[in-house]
Design an enzyme around this catalytic site. Structure first.
Site, PDB file in Angstrom:
ATOM      1  N   CYS A 163      -2.178   9.300   2.666  1.00 39.65           N
ATOM      2  CA  CYS A 163      -1.937   8.822   1.297  1.00 39.65           C
ATOM      3  C   CYS A 163      -3.119   9.152   0.391  1.00 39.65           C
ATOM      4  O   CYS A 163      -2.980   9.190  -0.824  1.00 39.65           O
ATOM      5  CB  CYS A 163      -1.698   7.316   1.325  1.00 39.65           C
ATOM      6  SG  CYS A 163      -2.955   6.449   2.272  1.00 39.65           S
ATOM      7  N   GLU A 216       0.887  -1.177   0.000  1.00 39.04           N
ATOM      8  CA  GLU A 216       0.000   0.000   0.000  1.00 39.04           C
ATOM      9  C   GLU A 216       0.911   1.209   0.000  1.00 39.04           C
ATOM     10  O   GLU A 216       1.529   1.521   1.021  1.00 39.04           O
ATOM     11  CB  GLU A 216      -0.888  -0.001   1.259  1.00 39.04           C
ATOM     12  CG  GLU A 216      -1.850  -1.168   1.348  1.00 39.04           C
ATOM     13  CD  GLU A 216      -3.037  -1.017   0.414  1.00 39.04           C
ATOM     14  OE1 GLU A 216      -3.210   0.062  -0.178  1.00 39.04           O
ATOM     15  OE2 GLU A 216      -3.779  -1.993   0.269  1.00 39.04           O
TER      16      GLU A 216
HETATM   17  P1  NDP Z   1       8.665   4.729   4.269  1.00 37.41           P
HETATM   18  O1  NDP Z   1       8.628   3.963   2.993  1.00 37.41           O
HETATM   19  O2  NDP Z   1       9.799   5.633   4.510  1.00 37.41           O
HETATM   20  O3  NDP Z   1       8.603   3.734   5.512  1.00 37.41           O
HETATM   21  C1  NDP Z   1       7.564   2.802   5.673  1.00 37.41           C
HETATM   22  C2  NDP Z   1       8.030   1.701   6.606  1.00 37.41           C
HETATM   23  O4  NDP Z   1       9.053   0.939   5.955  1.00 37.41           O
HETATM   24  C3  NDP Z   1       8.634   2.209   7.904  1.00 37.41           C
HETATM   25  O5  NDP Z   1       8.252   1.355   8.955  1.00 37.41           O
HETATM   26  C4  NDP Z   1      10.101   2.121   7.608  1.00 37.41           C
HETATM   27  O6  NDP Z   1      10.876   2.037   8.755  1.00 37.41           O
HETATM   28  C5  NDP Z   1      10.178   0.828   6.830  1.00 37.41           C
HETATM   29  N1  NDP Z   1      11.381   0.641   6.014  1.00 37.41           N
HETATM   30  C6  NDP Z   1      12.248   1.590   5.563  1.00 37.41           C
HETATM   31  N2  NDP Z   1      13.212   0.998   4.810  1.00 37.41           N
HETATM   32  C7  NDP Z   1      12.954  -0.334   4.786  1.00 37.41           C
HETATM   33  C8  NDP Z   1      13.566  -1.472   4.176  1.00 37.41           C
HETATM   34  N3  NDP Z   1      14.664  -1.356   3.408  1.00 37.41           N
HETATM   35  N4  NDP Z   1      13.027  -2.682   4.377  1.00 37.41           N
HETATM   36  C9  NDP Z   1      11.914  -2.835   5.104  1.00 37.41           C
HETATM   37  N5  NDP Z   1      11.282  -1.795   5.722  1.00 37.41           N
HETATM   38  C10 NDP Z   1      11.782  -0.560   5.557  1.00 37.41           C
HETATM   39  O7  NDP Z   1       7.280   5.518   4.339  1.00 37.41           O
HETATM   40  P2  NDP Z   1       6.813   6.556   5.433  1.00 37.41           P
HETATM   41  O8  NDP Z   1       6.823   5.930   6.784  1.00 37.41           O
HETATM   42  O9  NDP Z   1       7.524   7.850   5.238  1.00 37.41           O
HETATM   43  O10 NDP Z   1       5.269   6.726   5.034  1.00 37.41           O
HETATM   44  C11 NDP Z   1       4.819   7.685   4.124  1.00 37.41           C
HETATM   45  C12 NDP Z   1       4.440   7.017   2.810  1.00 37.41           C
HETATM   46  O11 NDP Z   1       3.482   6.010   3.076  1.00 37.41           O
HETATM   47  C13 NDP Z   1       3.761   7.986   1.860  1.00 37.41           C
HETATM   48  O12 NDP Z   1       4.274   7.800   0.561  1.00 37.41           O
HETATM   49  C14 NDP Z   1       2.298   7.574   1.910  1.00 37.41           C
HETATM   50  O13 NDP Z   1       1.576   7.885   0.747  1.00 37.41           O
HETATM   51  C15 NDP Z   1       2.403   6.107   2.145  1.00 37.41           C
HETATM   52  N6  NDP Z   1       1.184   5.589   2.738  1.00 37.41           N
HETATM   53  C16 NDP Z   1       0.374   4.784   1.980  1.00 37.41           C
HETATM   54  C17 NDP Z   1      -0.824   4.331   2.491  1.00 37.41           C
HETATM   55  C18 NDP Z   1      -1.712   3.432   1.681  1.00 37.41           C
HETATM   56  O14 NDP Z   1      -2.633   2.871   2.271  1.00 37.41           O
HETATM   57  N7  NDP Z   1      -1.501   3.268   0.400  1.00 37.41           N
HETATM   58  C19 NDP Z   1      -1.269   4.707   3.826  1.00 37.41           C
HETATM   59  C20 NDP Z   1      -0.335   5.522   4.550  1.00 37.41           C
HETATM   60  C21 NDP Z   1       0.851   5.946   4.010  1.00 37.41           C
HETATM   61  P3  NDP Z   1      11.501   3.375   9.353  1.00 37.41           P
HETATM   62  O15 NDP Z   1      10.402   4.366   9.532  1.00 37.41           O
HETATM   63  O16 NDP Z   1      12.018   2.879  10.641  1.00 37.41           O
HETATM   64  O17 NDP Z   1      12.531   3.835   8.356  1.00 37.41           O
END
Ligand code: NDP
Length: 503
Positions: A276, A242
């Site tokens: 999002c 997502e």
């Molecule tokens: P990120 O992609 O930066 O992070 C998402 C999660 O992935 C965090 O828990 C992060 O950990 C983790 N992560 C980071 N790098 C890795 C890796 N290499 N392997 C596995 N996990 C990893 O997104 P954001 O947290 O900044 O969220 C914002 C984004 O999420 C926006 O683009 C938004 O549109 C989207 N979003 C989509 C939704 C949907 O339903 N489609 C709903 C809500 C948000 P850490 O934070 O510790 O780096």
């Protein structure tokens, strides 16, 4: 001056800050690869016993969790508001209430939804087939910071009801809510090891994928989502992604402008635009553009921004300092190319991370701000000739999570909705379907693969296994078994022609 909401880089500890004040709220440890493996093993052991529980027993336990959540609503909203920066009402309406509703919906229906499904065979009437649903085992969840409770808890509750265990890696930006959710889970008397929360950064998320989990639910940005999907693909783990959104609002000339303006204002600025599904671009035809814009500007100016922990605040804080830079950069770029800031446009003075709700006029389709995800409180207006041009622009995006259409003509609204390349299109409303567990939450294009919620979403948390059996006494052998011969070939061919002789 408030400290930026960022992660403390000390290797063994992550400190979480209140984005509205800069106050340190607490800290969590960083799970190593070995810690993650152990957590997954504990979850796997607990899942075996949990899968043997009847649906009724699972439902009773989950309904106890519902009660615990309800009993702690005020405290929970306050915690969410403090760690994430959203207002108390947003914490209630977009995090706690939808979780309670989702739990209720699936707790009542899980047994029926997951009961075996008969397949009626159109040709082989002497045989029978059905699908039965077996929990996958350990579900991994990696969640973002913008909905630190509703996203991981909704997915976890569906996983538990379908007989699975969960290992959750919350965002490093809002880890305390996830840790607290685990405390509520234990307070409800759920089996302790069934729900594991592993805190850490990206490396901890990567370790989770490598730890032998049976399915992954990832919510986050497009670049990370692609990396996660690739890693899951290499391990043949089913993965739901997502990802980001860039929701367009297509406003028809006959729209109810009062409702449309209120919807756009809320859809652009709720959660400080860090959704999002936020409205990220408005396409308004010439005939109504100016009137609609003025109404939105007026409503935006009336918004009260400030302490998210007050009942009288409309717009709270920005959770992640990076989002302020992204908004600033995209606004500057648009202004350089001729857009005009009608209200807002800068970081709010004072303590805390706040960005003023911003309305931009004179934005054009070639600007970066209509293509790149803002994820902040910025509403760009694009004036178009007509709805056809609006539709073309709406589809001119690599993202396709949600989109909105405004018109008084309901059937025309659905017609337009069907032409937009988006996982969900809402007519005369914005964002709300995430809180309707019967409906799919899903992206097309770069917004993701797969879906969450819905009855099928619950089934998807299980392996669907097919059983095929004989309904009546079988022949000694089937006509297509050995030995092959010319006469058998011609007999089978005649049979085929007989079967399919009519169009
Ligand atoms: P990120 O992609 O930066 O992070 C998402 C999660 O992935 C965090 O828990 C992060 O950990 C983790 N992560 C980071 N790098 C890795 C890796 N290499 N392997 C596995 N996990 C990893 O997104 P954001 O947290 O900044 O969220 C914002 C984004 O999420 C926006 O683009 C938004 O549109 C989207 N979003 C989509 C939704 C949907 O339903 N489609 C709903 C809500 C948000 P850490 O934070 O510790 O780096």
């Amino acid at each position: 001056m408030a400290r930026a909401k960022k992660v403390d880089r000390a290797p063994q500890e992550i400190v979480s800050y209140n984005p509205a004040t800069g106050e340190a709220l607490g800290s969590v440890g960083v799970y190593s690869t070995e810690d993650v493996r152990e957590a997954v093993q504990r979850a796997r052991d607990a899942q075996r016993a949990w899968a043997a529980f009847s649906f009724r027993a699972r439902k009773e336990r989950l309904l106890r969790l519902r009660q615990v959540i309800i009993d702690h609503t005020d405290d929970l909203c306050e915690r969410i508001s403090k760690e994430n920066g959203k207002t108390l009402q947003e914490a209630l309406m977009s995090e706690v209430l939808p979780t309670v509703d989702l739990l209720t919906y699936f707790a009542k229906r899980a047994e029926k939804i997951l009961s075996p499904q008969k397949i009626s065979l159109h040709l082989f009437k002497q045989r029978g087939s059905y699908i039965h649903f077996v929990p996958r085992g350990v579900i991994g969840i990696i969640s973002p910071w913008n909905f630190p409770f509703a996203i991981p808890m909704g997915e976890s509750i569906m996983a538990f009801l379908s007989g699975n265990a969960v290992v959750l890696k919350p965002s490093e930006v809002t880890p305390l809510i996830a840790v607290h959710a685990k405390e509520l889970f234990e307070k409800a008397g759920m089996p302790k090891d069934l729900f594991q929360v592993i805190t850490g950064e990206g490396a901890t998320g990567q370790a989770l994928i490598d730890s032998g989990i049976d399915m992954m639910f990832f919510t986050g940005s497009v670049p990370t989502g692609k990396r996660v999907a690739e890693a899951c693909g290499a391990r043949l783990i089913p993965c739901v992604t997502e990802l980001g959104g860039k929701a367009p609002a297509v406003v028809c000339p006959d729209a109810d402008l009062e409702r449309t303006a209120s919807a756009l204002t809320w859809g652009g600025f709720a959660n400080s635009g860090q959704v999002c599904a936020s409205v990220e671009r408005v396409y308004a035809p010439e005939s109504i553009h100016d009137e609609l814009l003025e109404m939105v500007v007026e409503k935006t100016k009336a918004l009260r921004q400030g302490n998210p922990n007050s009942f009288n605040t409309d717009v709270g804080a920005i959770c992640l300092s990076r989002q302020i830079d992204v908004a600033r950069d995209l606004i500057d770029d648009a202004v350089e190319q001729g857009a005009k800031i009608r209200t807002g446009g800068s970081r709010k003075e004072g303590d805390g991370m706040f960005f003023q709700p911003t309305v931009l006029e004179g934005v054009t389709q070639d600007m970066r701000i209509v293509h790149e995800e803002i994820f902040g409180p910025v509403l760009p207006f694009v004036k178009v000739k007509d709805v056809n041009e609006a539709l073309r622009h709406a589809n001119d995006s690599h993202l396709g999570l949600t989109a909105y259409v405004f018109t008084k003509d309901r059937s025309r609204g659905r017609e337009i909705a069907e032409q937009i390349e988006s996982g969900t299109v809402m007519v005369n409303d914005v964002m709300a379907t995430y809180g309707m567990p019967e409906t799919p939450w899903q992206g097309v294009k770069d917004s993701g693969v797969g879906f969450v919620h819905t009855d099928d979403g619950l089934r998807n948390m299980c392996q669907s296994r097919h059983v095929h059996y004989d309904r009546i006494i079988s022949l000694k052998k089937e006509p297509w078994w050995y030995p092959y011969s010319e006469s058998r070939f011609s007999m089978l061919k005649k049979f085929m022609k007989l079967l399919f002789r009519r169009p």
